[in-house]
Each structure stands twice: as structure tokens, then as C-alpha cells.
Design a protein around this motif. Structure first.
Motif, PDB file in Angstrom:
ATOM      1  N   GLN A  25       0.957  -1.517  -0.022  1.00 35.75           N
ATOM      2  CA  GLN A  25       0.116   0.461  -0.119  1.00 35.75           C
ATOM      3  C   GLN A  25       0.935   0.985  -0.057  1.00 35.75           C
ATOM      4  O   GLN A  25       0.280   2.442  -0.753  1.00 35.75           O
ATOM      5  N   ALA A  26       1.902   1.276   1.199  1.00 33.35           N
ATOM      6  CA  ALA A  26       2.653   2.316   0.294  1.00 33.35           C
ATOM      7  C   ALA A  26       2.942   2.436  -1.052  1.00 33.35           C
ATOM      8  O   ALA A  26       3.521   3.755  -1.038  1.00 33.35           O
ATOM      9  N   MET A  27       3.636   1.581  -1.160  1.00 36.33           N
ATOM     10  CA  MET A  27       4.452   1.859  -2.398  1.00 36.33           C
ATOM     11  C   MET A  27       3.075   1.952  -3.148  1.00 36.33           C
ATOM     12  O   MET A  27       3.759   3.306  -4.766  1.00 36.33           O
ATOM     13  N   LEU A  28       2.533   1.526  -3.730  1.00 38.89           N
ATOM     14  CA  LEU A  28       0.700   2.436  -4.159  1.00 38.89           C
ATOM     15  C   LEU A  28       0.919   4.134  -4.311  1.00 38.89           C
ATOM     16  O   LEU A  28       1.005   4.257  -4.760  1.00 38.89           O
ATOM     17  N   TRP A  29       1.121   3.942  -2.930  1.00 36.52           N
ATOM     18  CA  TRP A  29       1.025   5.908  -2.723  1.00 36.52           C
ATOM     19  C   TRP A  29       1.706   6.218  -3.006  1.00 36.52           C
ATOM     20  O   TRP A  29       2.277   7.560  -3.845  1.00 36.52           O
ATOM     21  N   ALA A  30       3.295   5.923  -3.291  1.00 34.15           N
ATOM     22  CA  ALA A  30       4.402   6.347  -3.420  1.00 34.15           C
ATOM     23  C   ALA A  30       4.301   6.759  -4.806  1.00 34.15           C
ATOM     24  O   ALA A  30       4.427   7.709  -5.584  1.00 34.15           O
ATOM     25  N   PHE A  31       3.691   5.601  -5.045  1.00 43.04           N
ATOM     26  CA  PHE A  31       3.874   6.178  -7.231  1.00 43.04           C
ATOM     27  C   PHE A  31       2.850   6.477  -7.389  1.00 43.04           C
ATOM     28  O   PHE A  31       3.230   7.309  -8.399  1.00 43.04           O
ATOM     29  N   LEU A  32       1.799   5.978  -7.040  1.00 38.11           N
ATOM     30  CA  LEU A  32       1.007   7.613  -7.226  1.00 38.11           C
ATOM     31  C   LEU A  32       1.350   9.629  -7.360  1.00 38.11           C
ATOM     32  O   LEU A  32       0.854   9.275  -7.794  1.00 38.11           O
ATOM     33  N   THR A  33       1.982   9.177  -5.739  1.00 32.51           N
ATOM     34  CA  THR A  33       2.544  10.516  -5.995  1.00 32.51           C
ATOM     35  C   THR A  33       3.174  10.849  -6.943  1.00 32.51           C
ATOM     36  O   THR A  33       3.602  12.344  -7.243  1.00 32.51           O
ATOM     37  N   ILE A  34       4.523  10.303  -6.941  1.00 31.77           N
ATOM     38  CA  ILE A  34       4.642  10.733  -8.006  1.00 31.77           C
ATOM     39  C   ILE A  34       4.378  11.066  -9.710  1.00 31.77           C
ATOM     40  O   ILE A  34       5.636  11.370 -10.111  1.00 31.77           O
ATOM     41  N   THR A  35       3.920   9.464  -9.877  1.00 28.30           N
ATOM     42  CA  THR A  35       3.370   9.362 -11.242  1.00 28.30           C
ATOM     43  C   THR A  35       2.498  11.184 -11.477  1.00 28.30           C
ATOM     44  O   THR A  35       1.694  11.730 -12.294  1.00 28.30           O
ATOM     45  N   LEU A  36       1.657  11.110 -10.322  1.00 29.70           N
ATOM     46  CA  LEU A  36       0.367  12.691 -10.166  1.00 29.70           C
ATOM     47  C   LEU A  36       1.252  13.255 -10.195  1.00 29.70           C
ATOM     48  O   LEU A  36       0.951  14.913 -10.940  1.00 29.70           O
ATOM     49  N   HIS A  37       2.369  14.289  -9.275  1.00 28.46           N
ATOM     50  CA  HIS A  37       3.616  15.056  -9.363  1.00 28.46           C
ATOM     51  C   HIS A  37       4.260  14.898 -10.952  1.00 28.46           C
ATOM     52  O   HIS A  37       4.161  15.841 -11.321  1.00 28.46           O
ATOM     53  N   GLY A  38       4.480  14.228 -11.193  1.00 32.70           N
ATOM     54  CA  GLY A  38       4.908  13.876 -12.719  1.00 32.70           C
ATOM     55  C   GLY A  38       4.505  15.032 -13.911  1.00 32.70           C
ATOM     56  O   GLY A  38       4.298  15.302 -14.845  1.00 32.70           O
ATOM     57  N   LEU A  39       2.942  15.130 -13.745  1.00 37.40           N
ATOM     58  CA  LEU A  39       2.355  15.386 -14.858  1.00 37.40           C
ATOM     59  C   LEU A  39       2.321  17.135 -14.341  1.00 37.40           C
ATOM     60  O   LEU A  39       1.996  17.298 -15.734  1.00 37.40           O
ATOM     61  N   VAL A  40       2.751  17.694 -13.372  1.00 38.52           N
ATOM     62  CA  VAL A  40       2.537  19.050 -13.756  1.00 38.52           C
ATOM     63  C   VAL A  40       4.242  19.641 -13.229  1.00 38.52           C
ATOM     64  O   VAL A  40       4.350  20.166 -13.202  1.00 38.52           O
ATOM     65  N   ASP A  41       5.000  18.348 -13.009  1.00 36.57           N
ATOM     66  CA  ASP A  41       6.467  18.560 -12.803  1.00 36.57           C
ATOM     67  C   ASP A  41       7.600  17.260 -13.606  1.00 36.57           C
ATOM     68  O   ASP A  41       6.271  16.456 -14.157  1.00 36.57           O
ATOM     69  N   ALA A  42       8.337  17.285 -13.491  1.00 41.36           N
ATOM     70  CA  ALA A  42       9.360  15.932 -14.333  1.00 41.36           C
ATOM     71  C   ALA A  42       9.548  15.037 -12.702  1.00 41.36           C
ATOM     72  O   ALA A  42      10.617  14.421 -12.529  1.00 41.36           O
ATOM     73  N   GLY A  43       8.482  14.197 -13.070  1.00 48.07           N
ATOM     74  CA  GLY A  43       8.121  13.046 -11.575  1.00 48.07           C
ATOM     75  C   GLY A  43       9.037  11.851 -11.906  1.00 48.07           C
ATOM     76  O   GLY A  43       9.517  11.336 -12.042  1.00 48.07           O
ATOM     77  N   ILE A  44       7.939  11.266 -12.965  1.00 52.19           N
ATOM     78  CA  ILE A  44       8.671  10.212 -13.233  1.00 52.19           C
ATOM     79  C   ILE A  44      10.008  10.297 -14.276  1.00 52.19           C
ATOM     80  O   ILE A  44      10.728   9.679 -14.191  1.00 52.19           O
ATOM     81  N   THR A  45      10.017  11.216 -14.616  1.00 53.16           N
ATOM     82  CA  THR A  45      11.344  11.509 -15.345  1.00 53.16           C
ATOM     83  C   THR A  45      13.042  12.106 -14.073  1.00 53.16           C
ATOM     84  O   THR A  45      13.586  11.823 -14.862  1.00 53.16           O
TER      85      THR A  45
END
Length: 69
Positions: A25-45
Motif C-alpha cells: 500500500q505504501a508502494m502504491l501511494w508513493a508511485f501514485l504521488t510520483i506519477t501524479l506530480h509528474g503531470l505538473v513537474d518532472a516526476g517520473i523522469t
């Protein structure tokens, strides 16, 4: 896009198999936050953010693989 959908499917499947395990569950939330933040910033990159996520992912998967053996 395939990576994001695959990672989400993997984490959701692991959570369904063991809903009491908080590490997935922690991995899911961390992945979601990185991915969603990547929509407005360079999250996944962002190399640093992804290194932290994948190191935690490797530790969790290694622990669970060791418990099965």
C-alpha cells in the motif's frame, strides 16, 4: 504509459492478495504521488525520486520473496 499501467496493476493485484500488508500500500501511494506530480513537474523522469521508489520496491519484493522460500 505501459509501465505506469503495469506497475499499477501489479501493486493492486498484490494488495488484493494480501490486504493487511502495508508495504504494498505504501508502494502504491508513493508511485501514485510520483506519477501524479509528474503531470505538473518532472516526476517520473526525476532520477532521484525514481531511485528512491525502486530501491524501496526492491527491498519490499526481496523481503516477500524471501518469506515465500
Amino acid at each position: 504509459m505501459i509501465f505506469v499501467l503495469g506497475e499499477l496493476a501489479f501493486l493492486i493485484q498484490r494488495i488484493k492478495n494480501d490486504p493487511n500488508d502495508l508495504s504494498y500500500q505504501a508502494m502504491l501511494w508513493a508511485f501514485l504521488t510520483i506519477t501524479l506530480h509528474g503531470l505538473v513537474d518532472a516526476g517520473i523522469t526525476n532520477k532521484f525520486a525514481m531511485q528512491i521508489f525502486f530501491s524501496y520496491s526492491g527491498i519490499v519484493l526481496g523481503i516477500h520473496q524471501g518469506q515465500k522460500a
